[in-house]
Scaffold this motif. Structure first.
Motif, PDB file in Angstrom:
ATOM      1  N   ALA A   1       0.831  -1.214   0.000  1.00  0.00           N
ATOM      2  CA  ALA A   1       0.000   0.000   0.000  1.00  0.00           C
ATOM      3  C   ALA A   1       0.861   1.258   0.000  1.00  0.00           C
ATOM      4  O   ALA A   1       0.546   2.241  -0.687  1.00  0.00           O
ATOM      5  CB  ALA A   1      -0.922  -0.007   1.218  1.00  0.00           C
ATOM      6  N   ARG A   2       1.958   1.240   0.756  1.00  0.00           N
ATOM      7  CA  ARG A   2       2.829   2.420   0.791  1.00  0.00           C
ATOM      8  C   ARG A   2       3.501   2.636  -0.556  1.00  0.00           C
ATOM      9  O   ARG A   2       3.563   3.758  -1.063  1.00  0.00           O
ATOM     10  CB  ARG A   2       3.871   2.277   1.900  1.00  0.00           C
ATOM     11  N   TYR A   3       4.013   1.558  -1.156  1.00  0.00           N
ATOM     12  CA  TYR A   3       4.623   1.690  -2.478  1.00  0.00           C
ATOM     13  C   TYR A   3       3.596   2.178  -3.508  1.00  0.00           C
ATOM     14  O   TYR A   3       3.906   2.988  -4.391  1.00  0.00           O
ATOM     15  CB  TYR A   3       5.209   0.350  -2.930  1.00  0.00           C
ATOM     16  N   ALA A   4       2.358   1.674  -3.415  1.00  0.00           N
ATOM     17  CA  ALA A   4       1.318   2.081  -4.353  1.00  0.00           C
ATOM     18  C   ALA A   4       1.030   3.579  -4.219  1.00  0.00           C
ATOM     19  O   ALA A   4       0.867   4.286  -5.221  1.00  0.00           O
ATOM     20  CB  ALA A   4       0.052   1.265  -4.106  1.00  0.00           C
TER      21      ALA A   4
ATOM     22  N   VAL B   1       6.844  -8.040  -3.425  1.00  0.00           N
ATOM     23  CA  VAL B   1       6.255  -8.380  -2.124  1.00  0.00           C
ATOM     24  C   VAL B   1       5.003  -9.233  -2.310  1.00  0.00           C
ATOM     25  O   VAL B   1       4.856 -10.301  -1.717  1.00  0.00           O
ATOM     26  CB  VAL B   1       5.916  -7.092  -1.339  1.00  0.00           C
ATOM     27  N   ILE B   2       4.059  -8.754  -3.113  1.00  0.00           N
ATOM     28  CA  ILE B   2       2.828  -9.494  -3.422  1.00  0.00           C
ATOM     29  C   ILE B   2       2.645  -9.431  -4.937  1.00  0.00           C
ATOM     30  O   ILE B   2       2.461  -8.353  -5.501  1.00  0.00           O
ATOM     31  CB  ILE B   2       1.602  -8.896  -2.704  1.00  0.00           C
ATOM     32  N   LYS B   3       2.668 -10.572  -5.593  1.00  0.00           N
ATOM     33  CA  LYS B   3       2.719 -10.576  -7.055  1.00  0.00           C
ATOM     34  C   LYS B   3       1.398 -10.169  -7.705  1.00  0.00           C
ATOM     35  O   LYS B   3       1.338  -9.257  -8.492  1.00  0.00           O
ATOM     36  CB  LYS B   3       3.156 -11.964  -7.546  1.00  0.00           C
TER      37      LYS B   3
ATOM     38  N   ARG C   1      -4.352  -3.765  -7.204  1.00  0.00           N
ATOM     39  CA  ARG C   1      -3.943  -2.352  -7.160  1.00  0.00           C
ATOM     40  C   ARG C   1      -2.742  -2.103  -8.058  1.00  0.00           C
ATOM     41  O   ARG C   1      -2.662  -1.083  -8.759  1.00  0.00           O
ATOM     42  CB  ARG C   1      -3.593  -1.944  -5.720  1.00  0.00           C
ATOM     43  N   LEU C   2      -1.805  -3.049  -8.048  1.00  0.00           N
ATOM     44  CA  LEU C   2      -0.594  -2.879  -8.843  1.00  0.00           C
ATOM     45  C   LEU C   2      -0.895  -3.046 -10.331  1.00  0.00           C
ATOM     46  O   LEU C   2      -0.319  -2.347 -11.170  1.00  0.00           O
ATOM     47  CB  LEU C   2       0.476  -3.870  -8.388  1.00  0.00           C
TER      48      LEU C   2
END
Length: 688
Positions: free
Chosen positions: A363-366, A391-393, A397-398
């Motif tokens: 969430a922070r990277y997003a 971190v999460i593939k 959101r990504l």
């Protein structure tokens, strides 16, 4: 009683008292000896500030007065470190600006003192060099013109470790602020920045490098280097174990240097924890003796047993939280919030707080990526999204962010010159404006080569750069119009094209090992074939096309960046096609696809160019040769020579070979599978 009986009685009674006295004396002496031995045995792990402390000895060396590559801070570093260690109970040997013989003598003197101590510490600040996996500390007054002489004029760091091994001390600590650039690197065949990992170390040893293997460390602008400054800050903090203190040093240096320098820690198995400054123990009340016995106390129920793994998980979560707050989300490698949450999940795969921690990182990277997209900083947004995907593939959101980033690039980017065009073959070009940049790599760049001397370059004319490499489909048009096969070898199994019975050329049928799509880059083509293609296209289009010069290529690849890659200090396998199982030192590895990919499989750099890093090596116009000394305008390579330059790296290259400054050369007639090309078109008709 007779005199004889009396004498016998007295003798027996006196002897009995002597024996009893000796017994009491021996018992007390053994008790004292046992307490001393126990205290010494626990000296490394003890937190208490008892009277009995382990014996500590340290050798501190600072070398600064070099004839070549003089340094500012090592003497300050050594003096300040010696002062701190004395306050922490070490017997310190302080030495400054030593030659080779003096350094060896100081190390040998230190080694002899180690035999009678529990903790030995070696600190060195100055120049160092990693050569063929061996670390060397460079004395003052040396001249090392080539790497064959380094072992005769420098001092092996393993000399210190050998003494530590022989002494069998309880704990050995080696602190090396010696990752500054090798001042003699230009004379070495394969110069390495910084130092190498230690392959063998004694039991109970911690080694801390100022920078990761292959990286260089900063000398610092203040009184101390960043590494030593952090050591001075944390080693003296009460109740902080040596490993925890060095982890804090690692994070502090990483943050203070803007993520350019990441200290590296190694250790062999340790028996317990060592505290440089234990917390003073609370005073113990004297026991109270009463005549009347206390009433018998009923036994209390035993507390529920705490699982050791629960305590370990709690500590890991606390550390992950600290690193998250410090914004160390996925870097530095091995000491990030991501690393510690993953350790929790290894112990308990369904741990809710650890899973939530990973989601918080994403969430922070997003959020950061959103900010960068709005600001038009697409390269940084790409970096944040890529890190989050590690971190999460499969996070929606990504996926949405990637689509948003692609749309933003498409809608707002028209190249740094504000212009682009598509020719009759569908080849897209973007205008590169005239400008000034620093070509080559700085002395501190990880994995740099000796032919990358940093120098100022002025490009006085703008030019159009092809946004992709020339594809198989685009090269087939040339073959079918000219039948010129001088640039390729149709007999090679790696050549992606074949001539049919009717004389026409097509891509080989089936999904080959390296191809399968007309939109993949043309490979297995030599320099002569690339030049022939440029000449044919010039005649066909009426504009002059060329291979780019090295300077034009690197200027476009960097796209205004000064880091090893246009993406920053590292490049991920989600940003380029290369052998990511061989990453840059200190960074995580990734996927090795073992084949070329269609052009535009990854996002462009900030100037709109695709695959400048990886996929295929790209031919340049220049002859290979040493760079000129000083600033130059519109360089066109060496005046003589029989080799031609290639740039960019390929799908089989390591990350180091994808660096913007990396140079490779081949004979112009050589055809190798990883070789391809892209073209430029000048904005006027002048010849080079």
């Amino acid at each position: 009683m007779s005199q004889c009986s009396l004498n016998s009685f007295l003798t027996r009674r006196f002897s009995s008292r002597i024996c009893w006295g000796l017994f009491v004396f021996v018992f007390l002496a053994c008790s004292v000896w046992f307490q001393i031995a126990l205290a010494q045995k626990r000296g490394i792990a003890a937190r208490s500030g008892g009277a009995i402390l382990e014996k500590r000895v340290a050798l501190v060396i600072g070398n600064a007065a070099y004839d070549q590559g003089r340094l500012k801070n090592p003497v300050n570093d050594a003096r300040d470190m010696a002062s701190l260690l004395r306050k922490l109970g070490f017997s310190v040997i302080l030495k400054e600006n030593l030659g080779q013989v003096q350094m060896k003598m100081a190390i040998d003197r230190f080694g002899k003192k180690l035999k009678n101590c529990r903790v030995g510490l070696f600190y060195y600040s100055g120049h160092g060099a990693g050569v063929n996996g061996e670390n060397y500390l460079i004395p003052v007054g040396t001249d090392i013109p080539n790497q064959e002489l380094v072992e005769y004029q420098a001092v092996r760091a393993s000399r210190v470790l050998a003494w530590m091994q022989a002494a069998k001390s309880g704990l050995n600590i080696m602190l090396l602020d010696a990752c500054r650039n090798n001042p003699y690197a230009t004379g070495f065949r394969s110069p390495e920045a910084g130092l190498s990992t230690v392959k063998r170390m004694p039991q109970g040893t911690i080694v801390a490098f100022a920078a990761a293997p292959g990286e260089a460390a900063a000398d610092g602008r203040g009184r101390n280097s960043p590494f030593t400054g952090a050591l001075l800050k944390y080693l003296g903090q009460p109740d902080l174990s040596a490993k925890r203190a060095l982890e804090k040093v690692q994070l502090e240096v990483y943050e203070r240097t803007g993520h350019r320098q990441s200290p590296w820690l190694q250790n062999s198995p340790l028996s317990g924890e060592f505290y440089f400054k234990p917390r003073p123990a609370a005073p113990v009340d004297e026991p109270v003796i009463k005549d009347d016995p206390l009433p018998e106390k009923q036994p209390e129920p035993l507390p529920a047993k705490t699982d050791d793994s629960d305590l370990k998980i709690a500590n890991l979560l606390a550390r992950a939280g600290e690193l998250y707050e410090a914004r160390a989300l996925t870097t530095p490698l091995g000491n990030s919030a991501y690393d510690f949450y993953k350790k929790v999940l290894l112990l308990k795969p369904d741990h809710r707080l650890a899973q939530e921690g990973l989601r918080r990182i994403v969430a922070r990277y997003a959020a950061w990526a959103e900010e960068r997209i709005k600001a038009g900083d697409f390269a940084k947004a790409e970096t944040f999204i890529t890190r989050a995907e590690q971190v999460i593939k499969d996070d929606q959101r990504l996926t949405d962010l990637r689509a948003k980033l692609a749309k933003a690039r498409e809608n707002t980017f028209f190249g740094p010159g504000g212009k682009r065009f598509v020719n009759s073959l569908g080849m897209e070009f973007v205008l590169m404006p005239s400008g000034v940049f620093m070509m080559g790599s700085p002395a501190g760049e990880s994995q740099r080569d000796s032919d990358e001397a940093l120098h100022k370059v002025v490009l006085s004319h703008s030019y159009y750069m092809q946004t992709t490499e020339v594809t198989i489909g685009q090269y087939l048009i040339y073959l079918n119009e000219t039948a010129n096969i001088n640039g390729i070898d149709l007999g090679s199994p790696d050549c992606p094209v074949v001539r049919q019975v009717d004389g026409l050329f097509r891509m080989k049928s089936g999904r080959g090992r390296l191809w399968g799509d007309l939109n993949q880059p043309m490979i297995h083509v030599n320099w002569l074939g690339a030049m022939g293609y440029a000449d044919w296209l010039s005649s066909k289009e009426g504009f002059k096309y060329y291979l780019p010069t090295e300077a034009q290529w690197e200027y476009a690849c960097r796209a205004g960046s000064r880091t090893p890659f246009s993406t920053g200090r590292n490049i991920a396998s989600t940003q380029a096609n290369y052998d990511a199982q061989r990453p840059m030192p200190g960074f995580a590895g990734g996927k090795f696809r073992k084949r070329t990919l269609p052009v535009k499989s990854f996002g462009p750099n900030t100037w709109g160019l695709y695959d400048m890093h990886g996929n295929v090596w790209e031919w340049c116009l220049d002859r290979y040769g040493p760079y000129p000394i000083g600033a130059v305008t519109d360089p066109a390579g060496a005046a003589v020579g029989d080799k031609r330059v290639l740039r960019g790296g390929s799908w089989i290259s390591s990350a180091a070979n994808l660096r913007s400054a990396r140079r490779r050369w081949e004979d112009p007639s050589d055809r190798f599978s990883p070789n391809g090309f892209r073209l430029i078109r000048l904005t006027n008709a002048r010849n080079l």
